[in-house]
Scaffold this active site. Sequence first.
Site, short mmCIF file in Angstrom:
data_model
loop_
_atom_site.label_atom_id
_atom_site.label_comp_id
_atom_site.label_asym_id
_atom_site.label_seq_id
_atom_site.Cartn_x
_atom_site.Cartn_y
_atom_site.Cartn_z
N GLU A 128 0.83 -1.22 0.00
CA GLU A 128 0.00 0.00 0.00
C GLU A 128 0.86 1.26 0.00
OE1 GLU A 128 -3.76 0.54 0.16
OE2 GLU A 128 -2.64 2.23 -0.64
N GLY A 186 15.35 19.92 3.37
CA GLY A 186 15.13 18.47 3.45
C GLY A 186 13.87 18.03 2.72
N GLU A 189 15.58 15.38 -2.18
CA GLU A 189 16.77 14.55 -1.94
C GLU A 189 18.02 15.28 -2.41
OE1 GLU A 189 16.85 11.46 -0.70
OE2 GLU A 189 14.70 11.15 -0.56
N ASP A 200 10.38 8.54 -10.42
CA ASP A 200 9.62 8.10 -9.24
C ASP A 200 8.12 7.99 -9.60
OD1 ASP A 200 9.41 7.94 -6.07
OD2 ASP A 200 7.95 9.43 -6.72
N LYS A 204 5.54 4.57 -9.90
CA LYS A 204 4.24 4.52 -9.22
C LYS A 204 3.10 4.36 -10.24
CE LYS A 204 5.86 7.36 -5.35
NZ LYS A 204 6.02 8.76 -4.90
N GLY A 301 6.65 10.96 3.77
CA GLY A 301 6.88 11.34 5.17
C GLY A 301 6.73 10.11 6.05
N1 LIG Z 1 10.74 8.55 2.80
C1 LIG Z 1 9.46 8.53 2.46
O1 LIG Z 1 8.69 9.47 2.76
C2 LIG Z 1 8.89 7.35 1.73
C3 LIG Z 1 7.54 7.36 1.33
C4 LIG Z 1 7.01 6.23 0.68
C5 LIG Z 1 7.83 5.16 0.41
N2 LIG Z 1 9.16 5.19 0.78
C6 LIG Z 1 9.98 4.02 0.52
O2 LIG Z 1 10.32 3.44 1.78
C7 LIG Z 1 11.59 2.82 1.70
C8 LIG Z 1 12.50 3.36 2.81
O3 LIG Z 1 12.66 4.75 2.64
P1 LIG Z 1 13.42 5.62 3.77
O4 LIG Z 1 13.25 7.04 3.33
O5 LIG Z 1 12.98 5.23 5.11
O6 LIG Z 1 14.94 5.18 3.52
P2 LIG Z 1 16.21 5.46 4.45
O7 LIG Z 1 15.92 6.51 5.45
O8 LIG Z 1 17.36 5.66 3.53
O9 LIG Z 1 16.44 4.08 5.25
C9 LIG Z 1 16.95 2.92 4.64
C10 LIG Z 1 17.26 1.93 5.75
O10 LIG Z 1 17.64 0.68 5.14
C11 LIG Z 1 18.89 0.26 5.64
N3 LIG Z 1 19.60 -0.38 4.53
C12 LIG Z 1 19.78 0.12 3.29
N4 LIG Z 1 20.46 -0.77 2.52
C13 LIG Z 1 20.72 -1.82 3.32
C14 LIG Z 1 21.39 -3.06 3.14
N5 LIG Z 1 21.93 -3.37 1.96
N6 LIG Z 1 21.47 -3.93 4.17
C15 LIG Z 1 20.90 -3.62 5.35
N7 LIG Z 1 20.23 -2.46 5.61
C16 LIG Z 1 20.16 -1.58 4.60
C17 LIG Z 1 19.61 1.49 6.13
O11 LIG Z 1 20.52 1.11 7.14
P3 LIG Z 1 21.39 2.22 7.98
O12 LIG Z 1 20.39 2.90 8.86
O13 LIG Z 1 22.36 1.41 8.74
O14 LIG Z 1 21.99 3.12 6.95
C18 LIG Z 1 18.42 2.33 6.65
O15 LIG Z 1 18.14 1.95 7.98
C19 LIG Z 1 12.09 3.08 0.27
O16 LIG Z 1 11.75 1.99 -0.55
C20 LIG Z 1 11.31 4.31 -0.15
O17 LIG Z 1 11.15 4.41 -1.55
C21 LIG Z 1 9.68 6.26 1.43
#
Ligand SMILES: NC(=O)c1ccc[n+]([C@@H]2O[C@H](COP(=O)([O-])OP(=O)(O)OC[C@H]3O[C@@H](n4cnc5c(N)ncnc54)[C@H](OP(=O)(O)O)[C@@H]3O)[C@@H](O)[C@H]2O)c1
Length: 425
Positions: A128, A186, A189, A200, A204, A301
């Site tokens: 979702e 922030g 990116e 992106d 979607k 977010g």
């Molecule tokens: N940000 C948003 O608002 C948002 C909205 C909708 C969907 N998403 C999706 O949600 C997902 C996460 O986004 P995010 O913004 O939370 O990302 P993020 O802040 O960059 O967090 C990524 C996490 O994954 C860990 N990680 C990355 N590669 C890894 C690996 N190879 N092995 C083990 N751990 C690994 C990182 O570890 P470390 O902490 O040790 O670096 C970090 O904890 C993505 O698919 C994104 O597209 C994000």
Amino acid sequence: MKVNVAMLGMGNVATGVYKTILKNKEIIKHRDDVEFNITKILVRSLDKERDTLIPQEILINDINDILNDDSIDLVVELMGNVEPTLDYVSSLLKKGVSVVSANKDMISQHWPKLESCAKEGNSGLYYEASVGGGIPVIKTFLDSLQSNNIEKLSAIINGTTNYILTKMSEEGLSFEEVLKSAQEKGLAEPDPISDVEGHDAKYKLSILSSLAFHSKIPVSKIYCEGITDIKVDDIMYGNEFGYIIKLLAIGKRSGDDIEVRVHPAFIPERHPLSSVRDAYNAIFVEGDAVGKLMLYGRGAGASPTASAIISDMIIASQTVSHKYTTFRNIDKPSKQINFMDNWLGEYYIRLTVTDQPGVLARVATIFAKHNISLESLVQKSKGQDEVPIIFITHTAHEKDIMNALDEMKDTNAIVDVASLIRVER
Ligand SMILES: NC(=O)c1ccc[n+]([C@@H]2O[C@H](COP(=O)([O-])OP(=O)(O)OC[C@H]3O[C@@H](n4cnc5c(N)ncnc54)[C@H](OP(=O)(O)O)[C@@H]3O)[C@@H](O)[C@H]2O)c1
């Protein structure tokens, strides 16, 4: 019911998920009879500073600790990227562990493989949060709109570009100025390419249009154009015609003809999507039974995305027989489907021409030669050597417009084909 959960990743969204589960633990237990017990969290770095609520003792950095742990009932994937995530998620699904993911890159590009792994393991794949953050759009398409033949969807599904276009429109700032300040705050990116080039939104749209049109719509079939070339002048001229600019993800189906495209578009001020400002997202759907419908909310977010993730976690935990897509989810779309690239639309065109007699007649001749008729024409100023002229066309074919503009580029008095922006109604 106690559910043992492993998380892949503890970044921005995962921290939101963890904190929201803590906050709403009692209500989830009372209402849904589900108690999440987070036992392992996979991260890259064990030493990184994290929110103090995250228990250090359950952080791990070896996926095998999760793959080989038979006590884990459910996995939440919030690592992002395709590699190595796809391998981890495929193995878990095959093993019979359901996975909740927000990873649009992985889902859109490897959905058939993931779904076949889930079917093999009799597990569930829940996504979702992969489109529209906190907006419940996937379930709406999978469940609530199943009675419809969806004819069209138009969506604002990238918050960063909507924020940039809103600021450019309301404050008259250039793309580069707004992007820089959004990065400082922030809101964009450090590497903004995927957002501003439309990728992106394309991922979607692949997910949404596949669900809407009941056929796999591969990412490669989606026309994609970002917002990097949008000029404030055009936004302002468009306003004078009563248009607002948006980066739209559009899917249309008519019989077996499908068009899927992501590009900036002018929409009339009265269109419901025109009021979607800043980083908000919205999905406007036209179905033969439901008519027009709009879903609106925060598309990203930590907290809004956690809202979608946790609802998937609750449903995944309560479901015995998991649901899969209702179309044949294979790599290639059905042979019957015809992907259109010569769609019909209206166009905003700005030319720079030398201010001399006969130029307009020459432009009009080229338009007419390519079957393009004009709705409006405005010359912005006089008395300079070179002047902008803006045209709004009636409905025309995309290829006719491109051919006409190519011919204009080789025409003497036309200095520049400065801008082309599609108009959507
Ligand atoms: N940000 C948003 O608002 C948002 C909205 C909708 C969907 N998403 C999706 O949600 C997902 C996460 O986004 P995010 O913004 O939370 O990302 P993020 O802040 O960059 O967090 C990524 C996490 O994954 C860990 N990680 C990355 N590669 C890894 C690996 N190879 N092995 C083990 N751990 C690994 C990182 O570890 P470390 O902490 O040790 O670096 C970090 O904890 C993505 O698919 C994104 O597209 C994000």
